[in-house]
Scaffold this motif. Structure first.
Motif, PDB file in Angstrom:
ATOM      1  N   ALA A   3       1.016   2.639 -10.952  1.00  0.00           N
ATOM      2  CA  ALA A   3      -0.351   2.110 -10.913  1.00  0.00           C
ATOM      3  C   ALA A   3      -0.372   0.683 -10.357  1.00  0.00           C
ATOM      4  O   ALA A   3      -1.354   0.276  -9.725  1.00  0.00           O
ATOM      5  N   PHE A   4       0.679  -0.090 -10.606  1.00  0.00           N
ATOM      6  CA  PHE A   4       0.810  -1.436 -10.037  1.00  0.00           C
ATOM      7  C   PHE A   4       0.827  -1.338  -8.511  1.00  0.00           C
ATOM      8  O   PHE A   4       0.072  -2.020  -7.807  1.00  0.00           O
ATOM      9  N   ILE A   5       1.684  -0.465  -7.996  1.00  0.00           N
ATOM     10  CA  ILE A   5       1.758  -0.254  -6.546  1.00  0.00           C
ATOM     11  C   ILE A   5       0.413   0.213  -6.008  1.00  0.00           C
ATOM     12  O   ILE A   5      -0.065  -0.266  -4.970  1.00  0.00           O
ATOM     13  N   TYR A   6      -0.213   1.147  -6.715  1.00  0.00           N
ATOM     14  CA  TYR A   6      -1.508   1.683  -6.271  1.00  0.00           C
ATOM     15  C   TYR A   6      -2.541   0.567  -6.133  1.00  0.00           C
ATOM     16  O   TYR A   6      -3.284   0.508  -5.149  1.00  0.00           O
TER      17      TYR A   6
ATOM     18  N   ILE B 269      11.591  -5.996  -8.544  1.00  0.00           N
ATOM     19  CA  ILE B 269      10.336  -5.307  -8.238  1.00  0.00           C
ATOM     20  C   ILE B 269       9.317  -6.290  -7.690  1.00  0.00           C
ATOM     21  O   ILE B 269       8.659  -6.038  -6.667  1.00  0.00           O
ATOM     22  N   GLY B 270       9.179  -7.416  -8.355  1.00  0.00           N
ATOM     23  CA  GLY B 270       8.203  -8.410  -7.903  1.00  0.00           C
ATOM     24  C   GLY B 270       8.509  -8.931  -6.521  1.00  0.00           C
ATOM     25  O   GLY B 270       7.604  -9.138  -5.701  1.00  0.00           O
ATOM     26  N   LEU B 271       9.784  -9.145  -6.219  1.00  0.00           N
ATOM     27  CA  LEU B 271      10.162  -9.668  -4.914  1.00  0.00           C
ATOM     28  C   LEU B 271       9.934  -8.636  -3.817  1.00  0.00           C
ATOM     29  O   LEU B 271       9.516  -8.972  -2.708  1.00  0.00           O
ATOM     30  N   GLU B 272      10.207  -7.388  -4.119  1.00  0.00           N
ATOM     31  CA  GLU B 272      10.182  -6.351  -3.089  1.00  0.00           C
ATOM     32  C   GLU B 272       8.817  -5.712  -2.885  1.00  0.00           C
ATOM     33  O   GLU B 272       8.571  -5.085  -1.849  1.00  0.00           O
ATOM     34  N   LEU B 273       7.929  -5.826  -3.838  1.00  0.00           N
ATOM     35  CA  LEU B 273       6.655  -5.111  -3.766  1.00  0.00           C
ATOM     36  C   LEU B 273       5.698  -5.814  -2.806  1.00  0.00           C
ATOM     37  O   LEU B 273       5.333  -6.969  -3.019  1.00  0.00           O
TER      38      LEU B 273
END
Length: 792
Positions: A530-533, A567-571
């Protein structure tokens, strides 16, 4: 059995209503365009790579009726719609017929710069309300958009009524996040929500054995939803009213799904024989009165392909103003196509001869196949009228307010970043320009993530005034329409879904907000989809993951996050921030909210690396603030703030005359890094301490210069933020309470030996000292790593 061909309205199916007849004509053209778009993508375009382009002709076909009824006879310009991923061609076909999409795009499905495989707010050329793709999230998004609208109406005055509609595949109801969203008390009572389930009873691999409608009906009803079933069309309902009709209905209701779907492979007398095999005498007698040519249209007359029945269902849902509605529309995957009901039709493509036949039956030619509806016809006139009725003005994303550069938070004693985060929010809630737009949310962890002060000041949002029975003198859980905190149940998926819709409120509810969410950092991974979405959809919000890392020592490995920094760096669309000191956090949080208030970078002069949301990784470890104050004294506040916002600054500028090494730390480990620098200084080694406030911003700036060099065939320069901090060429040690690789790239960026220290295995319970020793985060381990780096 084949469904009634899409080239003619089966006699007796539609009432003598010219509007339904016109809608049926539009429905046929929508089906054609959707099917032809997929065909063109696979057969007319040479990709040069031999890879199948794909598409979903059959999955699109099952929703043609529902979408035609919606867009051409039901929606207003204020309504917002989420379309299931595989119905993307139908959605774009409708947008084209409404004049919202240029003809040139019809042949660009799944092509670079063209129509996306699945509806996308940020990538498609036509307006898309909700991105879809990861199944289960598309339907939940309008639900939380309605939660957001309810909040906006309560705080800023009622907007024009909007209905939030989702069209979803029945297989999406297997996704757990669907039921988390449906069951959350925050989504209760939303009479503006309508879900339309494409109940075709087929998944990607197979015809689903059995029908779970009773289970799903019960689950929705238990959550307070209004449930509508559109099972049979008007032709079958008329047959049910004739002698033997009740028996026919019972026979159909009891027929196994697999057997019913198999009927679509037959027609005429052969279909009659298959259908009546084992049927009661009353069914045989009733069908004896039906000519062979009309058996297929009768047996296949499902409600999801009856325009009138679907419009009746929509009207019934509109009448339910105090609860959400779900419509189970019984459909056939591949409706109107030769492969209707085939268990392997999910991604099957019609042959060129089948496309040619369909084109001819519709009276089209290769020269006219992409034409819009003739404006001189009733269908063309309706499309033109609906285009005007559905037109909406562009929204303004910015707030037009100035968020202060800092709240002036001060700490004379050791303090954690989690505590400072809560204090900054309380201070911002006192700013009359900023306060009205702040809204916080958390999945039942508001108080344990330091939102209590904000809640005490602003209250908890409830659509109606609620009595306060609490006796806690430290927390005022006052619930009212004026509250500015939205409390959720324990669901990180719901948290990110709500944050995403709050972050799109400027578009979907004509009111920009400043959304802030909190959760325990390890559970960022649980809500990641859902974060990615949300960020893929262009939402802008602040989220704090706290506490984080093995620094949360007593809680053990299950609550100690290790991969979230990566995750934070790559998203994409997220700026990850991990400050160690209170003032740095103050600057970064105010800056993030200021950028959100200003609107997306495309409409502002915001830095190019800030194009979305902000993820703060925080800790409950109290840290002495004196080293930061010393750096402020050395730099000056203006210069230090600039470095903090850029991603890094020199916390200690070593003055030892000896070999140089960089000790690069971020977040809670800075005390150990400082202690190691002092030990190295005693050994005659100049250890410069770099506090990385955002590895993300450093990495992005480095990548930007590299890509520029690659694309222009020139030698890349060292990125500015790196050049200003790492002024000398020297080996380094990176230290992070997270996976060691998160900072390991710095050695490559600077072209120097690097020894990365971090957490590369699961933690366990213990003290901070225990855990730091286990993972080589102690000052002694850092000293040894520095010596190793120097030896390299």
């Amino acid at each position: 059995m084949t469904l009634a061909p899409p080239t003619a309205v089966p006699p007796g199916t539609l009432p003598p209503d010219p509007d339904l007849a016109v809608l049926a004509e539009i429905e046929r053209r929508v089906l054609w365009l959707a099917v032809r778009m997929v065909d063109a993508a696979n057969h007319d375009r040479d990709t040069g790579d031999g890879v199948k382009v794909g598409g979903h002709q059959a999955s699109s076909a099952s929703l043609v009726t529902a979408l035609t009824a919606l867009y051409f006879a039901h929606l207003t310009e204020h309504d917002r719609v989420s379309v299931k991923p595989h119905a993307s061609p139908v959605f774009h076909a409708i947008k084209y017929l409404l004049g919202d999409l240029d003809r040139e795009y019809l042949t660009t499905l799944r092509a670079r710069g063209g129509l996306q495989s699945y509806p996308s707010r940020t990538k498609d050329p036509d307006r898309v309300d909700f991105s879809t793709g990861s199944v289960g999230l598309g339907p939940a998004a309008p639900l939380f958009a309605a939660v957001t609208r309810r909040y906006v109406d309560a705080h800023f005055g009622a907007r024009a009524r909007s209905r939030f509609v989702a069209l979803l595949g029945d297989a999406e109801l297997d996704e757990g996040n669907i039921w988390e969203a449906v069951a959350d008390p925050a989504t209760a009572g939303l009479g503006t929500v309508m879900w339309i389930v494409d109940f075709n009873r087929q998944s990607l691999d197979r015809i689903v054995p059995g029908i779970r409608i009773d289970q799903w009906r019960g689950q929705f009803a238990a959550a307070g939803w209004h449930v509508v079933e559109v099972k049979y069309g008007r032709r079958l309902r008329e047959a049910f009213a004739r002698p033997g009709g009740e028996v026919l209905r019972a026979y159909l209701d009891a027929m196994p799904n697999e057997r019913y779907q198999s009927m679509f492979g037959y027609s005429g007398a052969e279909l009659r024989e298959q259908f009546c095999s084992g049927a009661p005498d009353e069914v045989r007698a009733l069908l004896a009165e039906v000519p062979d040519a009309e058996v297929a249209p009768l047996v296949g007359d499902l409600g999801g392909h009856d325009l009138g029945s679907m419009l009746e269902a929509y009207a019934e849902c509109d009448a339910e103003t105090d609860r959400p509605s779900v419509v189970f529309a019984y459909t056939v995957k591949g409706w109107g196509l030769p492969n209707a009901g085939n268990p392997r039709n999910h991604s099957a493509l019609l042959g060129r001869d089948q496309i040619a036949s369909m084109r001819a039956v519709l009276g089209l030619s290769e020269a006219t196949e992409w034409d819009r509806l003739d404006p001189g016809t009733a269908a063309g006139a309706l499309a033109a009228r609906r285009r005007e009725e559905l037109h909406s003005s562009p929204r303004v994303p910015g707030l037009g307010i100035a968020v202060p550069a800092a709240t002036g938070v001060r700490a004379g004693k050791p303090v954690s970043t989690q505590e400072v985060f809560g204090r900054v929010l309380v201070d911002l809630a006192r700013d009359p320009a900023v306060a009205p737009y702040l809204v916080t949310t958390a999945p039942d962890v508001a108080t344990s993530t330091n939102l209590a002060g904000f809640i005490n000041k602003t209250g908890v949002f409830s659509p109606t005034e609620q009595p306060d029975w609490a006796t806690d003198s430290l927390l005022k859980w006052a619930q009212s329409p004026q509250g500015q905190h939205i409390e959720l149940g324990i669901s990180e998926m719901n948290l990110f879904l709500l944050l995403g819709q709050l972050g799109l409120s400027w578009d979907l509810s004509a009111q920009p907000l400043l959304p802030v969410g909190t959760l325990y950092d390890p559970f960022v991974a649980r809500g990641l989809d859902a974060f990615i979405y949300g960020v893929y959809s262009g939402a802008r919000f602040v989220v704090a993951g706290t506490p984080s890392g093995v620094t949360l020592a007593p809680e053990g490995g299950a609550h100690q996050s290790t991969i979230t920094a990566s995750i934070g760096l790559e998203l994409p669309g997220v700026t990850a921030l991990e400050p160690a000191y209170g003032q740095a956090l103050d600057w970064l949080l105010c800056d993030a909210l200021g950028r959100i208030a200003a609107g997306p970078p495309s409409t502002t002069t915001a830095a190019p690396y800030d194009d979305g949301s902000y993820y703060f990784r925080l800790t409950t470890r109290p840290i002495d603030q004196a080293p930061f104050e010393a750096a402020r004294e050395r730099y000056g506040e203006t210069m230090l703030r600039r470095h903090v916002l850029a991603g890094a600054y020199r916390l200690v500028d070593a003055e030892v005359d000896g070999p140089q090494v960089y000790l690069v730390g971020t977040g809670a480990v800075l005390p150990e890094v400082l202690a190691a620098a002092a030990e190295l200084a005693e050994e005659g080694i100049a250890a410069h301490v770099i506090d990385v406030t955002s590895a993300d911003r450093l990495y992005t700036s480095w990548q930007r210069t590299l890509r520029q060099g690659v694309r222009t065939a020139t030698a890349p320069s060292l990125a500015g933020p790196l050049r200003t901090v790492f002024t000398a060429r020297a080996p380094m040690v990176t230290v992070h309470d997270a996976s060691s690789h998160t900072l390991a790239w710095l050695g490559s960026a600077l072209g120097v030996p690097a020894v990365p220290l971090g957490v590369d295995s699961f933690g366990q319970s213990g003290t901070v000292a225990d855990l730091y020793e286990l993972h080589d985060l102690t000052s002694g381990a850092i000293v040894n790593a520095a010596l190793a780096a120097l030896s390299l």
